[in-house]
Design a protein around this motif. Structure first.
Motif, PDB file in Angstrom:
ATOM      1  N   PRO A  64       0.777  -1.071  -0.119  1.00  0.00           N
ATOM      2  CA  PRO A  64      -0.093   0.245   0.063  1.00  0.00           C
ATOM      3  C   PRO A  64       0.757   1.280   0.093  1.00  0.00           C
ATOM      4  O   PRO A  64       2.033   1.095   0.598  1.00  0.00           O
ATOM      5  CB  PRO A  64      -0.732  -0.075   1.349  1.00  0.00           C
ATOM      6  N   ILE A  65       0.308   2.471  -0.678  1.00  0.00           N
ATOM      7  CA  ILE A  65       1.277   3.702  -0.770  1.00  0.00           C
ATOM      8  C   ILE A  65       0.634   4.396   0.558  1.00  0.00           C
ATOM      9  O   ILE A  65      -0.697   4.681   0.265  1.00  0.00           O
ATOM     10  CB  ILE A  65       0.990   4.216  -2.120  1.00  0.00           C
ATOM     11  N   ALA A 103      -4.426  12.614  -9.889  1.00  0.00           N
ATOM     12  CA  ALA A 103      -5.089  14.021  -8.947  1.00  0.00           C
ATOM     13  C   ALA A 103      -6.415  13.824  -8.564  1.00  0.00           C
ATOM     14  O   ALA A 103      -6.886  13.590  -7.461  1.00  0.00           O
ATOM     15  CB  ALA A 103      -4.665  15.381  -9.199  1.00  0.00           C
ATOM     16  N   HIS A 104      -7.257  13.360  -9.720  1.00  0.00           N
ATOM     17  CA  HIS A 104      -8.639  13.165  -9.512  1.00  0.00           C
ATOM     18  C   HIS A 104      -8.993  12.074  -8.647  1.00  0.00           C
ATOM     19  O   HIS A 104      -9.758  12.101  -7.690  1.00  0.00           O
ATOM     20  CB  HIS A 104      -9.390  13.232 -10.883  1.00  0.00           C
ATOM     21  N   LEU A 105      -8.305  10.786  -8.776  1.00  0.00           N
ATOM     22  CA  LEU A 105      -8.506   9.533  -8.121  1.00  0.00           C
ATOM     23  C   LEU A 105      -8.070   9.913  -6.622  1.00  0.00           C
ATOM     24  O   LEU A 105      -8.802   9.362  -5.926  1.00  0.00           O
ATOM     25  CB  LEU A 105      -7.496   8.731  -8.843  1.00  0.00           C
ATOM     26  N   ARG A 106      -6.923  10.641  -6.553  1.00  0.00           N
ATOM     27  CA  ARG A 106      -6.651  10.707  -5.249  1.00  0.00           C
ATOM     28  C   ARG A 106      -7.681  11.568  -4.574  1.00  0.00           C
ATOM     29  O   ARG A 106      -7.975  11.299  -3.185  1.00  0.00           O
ATOM     30  CB  ARG A 106      -5.234  11.537  -5.009  1.00  0.00           C
ATOM     31  N   LYS A 107      -8.143  12.611  -5.076  1.00  0.00           N
ATOM     32  CA  LYS A 107      -9.015  13.646  -4.412  1.00  0.00           C
ATOM     33  C   LYS A 107     -10.198  12.670  -3.979  1.00  0.00           C
ATOM     34  O   LYS A 107     -10.854  13.206  -3.344  1.00  0.00           O
ATOM     35  CB  LYS A 107      -9.371  14.741  -5.069  1.00  0.00           C
ATOM     36  N   LEU A 108     -10.589  11.839  -4.944  1.00  0.00           N
ATOM     37  CA  LEU A 108     -11.853  11.058  -4.743  1.00  0.00           C
ATOM     38  C   LEU A 108     -11.682   9.898  -3.569  1.00  0.00           C
ATOM     39  O   LEU A 108     -12.781   9.289  -3.014  1.00  0.00           O
ATOM     40  CB  LEU A 108     -12.278  10.207  -5.729  1.00  0.00           C
ATOM     41  N   GLY A 109     -10.411   9.911  -3.131  1.00  0.00           N
ATOM     42  CA  GLY A 109     -10.312   8.974  -2.127  1.00  0.00           C
ATOM     43  C   GLY A 109      -9.801   7.496  -2.443  1.00  0.00           C
ATOM     44  O   GLY A 109      -9.774   6.482  -1.511  1.00  0.00           O
ATOM     45  N   PHE A 112      -4.232   3.454  -3.281  1.00  0.00           N
ATOM     46  CA  PHE A 112      -3.052   2.931  -4.188  1.00  0.00           C
ATOM     47  C   PHE A 112      -2.165   1.765  -3.422  1.00  0.00           C
ATOM     48  O   PHE A 112      -1.896   2.067  -2.388  1.00  0.00           O
ATOM     49  CB  PHE A 112      -2.307   4.050  -4.638  1.00  0.00           C
ATOM     50  N   ALA A 113      -1.846   0.793  -4.328  1.00  0.00           N
ATOM     51  CA  ALA A 113      -0.785  -0.220  -3.852  1.00  0.00           C
ATOM     52  C   ALA A 113       0.030  -0.483  -5.233  1.00  0.00           C
ATOM     53  O   ALA A 113      -0.477  -0.560  -6.021  1.00  0.00           O
ATOM     54  CB  ALA A 113      -1.707  -1.393  -3.383  1.00  0.00           C
ATOM     55  N   VAL A 114       1.250  -0.814  -4.895  1.00  0.00           N
ATOM     56  CA  VAL A 114       2.218  -1.074  -5.765  1.00  0.00           C
ATOM     57  C   VAL A 114       2.241  -2.868  -6.108  1.00  0.00           C
ATOM     58  O   VAL A 114       2.212  -3.641  -5.148  1.00  0.00           O
ATOM     59  CB  VAL A 114       3.532  -0.902  -5.479  1.00  0.00           C
ATOM     60  N   VAL A 115       2.188  -3.360  -7.323  1.00  0.00           N
ATOM     61  CA  VAL A 115       2.033  -4.680  -7.642  1.00  0.00           C
ATOM     62  C   VAL A 115       3.446  -5.056  -7.579  1.00  0.00           C
ATOM     63  O   VAL A 115       4.429  -4.800  -8.613  1.00  0.00           O
ATOM     64  CB  VAL A 115       1.188  -4.854  -9.041  1.00  0.00           C
ATOM     65  N   PRO A 116       3.862  -6.332  -7.096  1.00  0.00           N
ATOM     66  CA  PRO A 116       5.195  -6.900  -7.124  1.00  0.00           C
ATOM     67  C   PRO A 116       5.474  -7.497  -8.464  1.00  0.00           C
ATOM     68  O   PRO A 116       4.531  -8.259  -8.962  1.00  0.00           O
ATOM     69  CB  PRO A 116       5.487  -7.645  -5.941  1.00  0.00           C
ATOM     70  N   LYS A 117       6.616  -7.354  -8.962  1.00  0.00           N
ATOM     71  CA  LYS A 117       6.962  -8.162 -10.231  1.00  0.00           C
ATOM     72  C   LYS A 117       6.203  -8.057 -11.439  1.00  0.00           C
ATOM     73  O   LYS A 117       6.309  -8.948 -12.235  1.00  0.00           O
ATOM     74  CB  LYS A 117       7.499  -9.723  -9.685  1.00  0.00           C
ATOM     75  N   ILE A 195      -9.038  -0.259  -4.394  1.00  0.00           N
ATOM     76  CA  ILE A 195      -7.214  -0.315  -4.634  1.00  0.00           C
ATOM     77  C   ILE A 195      -7.030  -0.091  -6.196  1.00  0.00           C
ATOM     78  O   ILE A 195      -7.243  -0.912  -6.905  1.00  0.00           O
ATOM     79  CB  ILE A 195      -6.567  -1.579  -3.844  1.00  0.00           C
ATOM     80  N   LEU A 196      -6.137   0.607  -6.306  1.00  0.00           N
ATOM     81  CA  LEU A 196      -5.654   0.724  -7.663  1.00  0.00           C
ATOM     82  C   LEU A 196      -3.981   0.046  -7.651  1.00  0.00           C
ATOM     83  O   LEU A 196      -3.508  -0.001  -6.702  1.00  0.00           O
ATOM     84  CB  LEU A 196      -5.319   2.113  -8.113  1.00  0.00           C
ATOM     85  N   LEU A 197      -3.855  -0.432  -8.554  1.00  0.00           N
ATOM     86  CA  LEU A 197      -2.732  -1.247  -8.912  1.00  0.00           C
ATOM     87  C   LEU A 197      -1.859  -0.386  -9.593  1.00  0.00           C
ATOM     88  O   LEU A 197      -2.093  -0.054 -10.741  1.00  0.00           O
ATOM     89  CB  LEU A 197      -2.856  -2.582  -9.364  1.00  0.00           C
TER      90      LEU A 197
END
Length: 205
Positions: A64-65, A103-109, A112-117, A195-197
């Motif tokens: 998670p970011i 920025a729009h996605l972030r403002k909407l709440g 975010f998460a980073v997908v490994p490999k 969650i966004l990847l």
């Protein structure tokens, strides 16, 4: 380096099976010898620094970011089409189009998460007409900066229902207490935030 024609660019990555990494191990080696670099790291580090290439390269699980290291963060993401806001069509050509969408996605709440490999490869191509204009037209830069400020102000006034508090910017007082607040917010919500990847994008040179 910059290649001038499609043929010249293609010659730099042929044969694809030898020059463009197709596996994580091949990518790791390409990064080690610096035939590949993190996308735009040399010209705009803030674009992908939040992804944290070093942590990503050794991760085994979704990470998670907790905060954005830069307001210029523009990761490549996977998100359900029906849940994603559309791109703002005022941002045409080059200049903050991906940044405004994140920025729009972030403002909407969105969280975010980073997908490994998992990774994308951006291969060399000639500069487009819009890219050349963006690189040389400072009036265009000033116009897009003003438009972006207007866009953010519009988001701040928007009555759209948020899924949760925005991912904070690292270093802010909000960022330091954000984890506790988000955990509390998630307990109150009936549905968890989507969650966004985030995919790392590495650029062979």
């Amino acid at each position: 380096g910059n290649c001038k024609t499609v043929k010249e660019c293609r010659n730099r990555v042929e044969p694809l099976s030898e020059k463009v990494p197709a596996t994580f191990d091949a990518l790791a080696q390409c990064l080690k010898v610096e035939s590949c670099i993190e996308f735009q790291h040399d010209v705009s580090p803030g674009s992908h620094s939040t992804t944290d290439l070093k942590s990503w390269s050794t991760a085994k699980d979704l990470r998670p970011i907790e905060c954005f290291k830069s307001t210029r963060y523009e990761p490549y993401v996977v998100v359900a089409k029906e849940e994603s806001p559309p791109y703002d069509e005022r941002f045409t050509g080059d200049g903050k189009n991906k940044i405004q969408h994140i920025a729009h996605l972030r403002k909407l709440g969105f969280q975010f998460a980073v997908v490994p490999k998992h990774f994308l490869i951006h291969v060399p191509h000639p500069r487009s007409k819009d890219k050349r204009k963006w690189s040389n037209d400072y009036d265009r830069h000033a116009y897009v900066d003003r438009l972006f400020d207007l866009f953010i102000a519009e988001l701040d006034r928007s009555p759209q229902l948020q899924r949760g508090p925005p991912v904070p910017i690292c270093g802010s007082s909000h960022a330091r207490s954000s984890k506790k607040k988000r955990n509390s917010s998630r307990r109150r919500q009936k549905k968890s935030p989507t969650i966004l990847l985030d995919f790392v994008d590495d650029d062979p040179v």
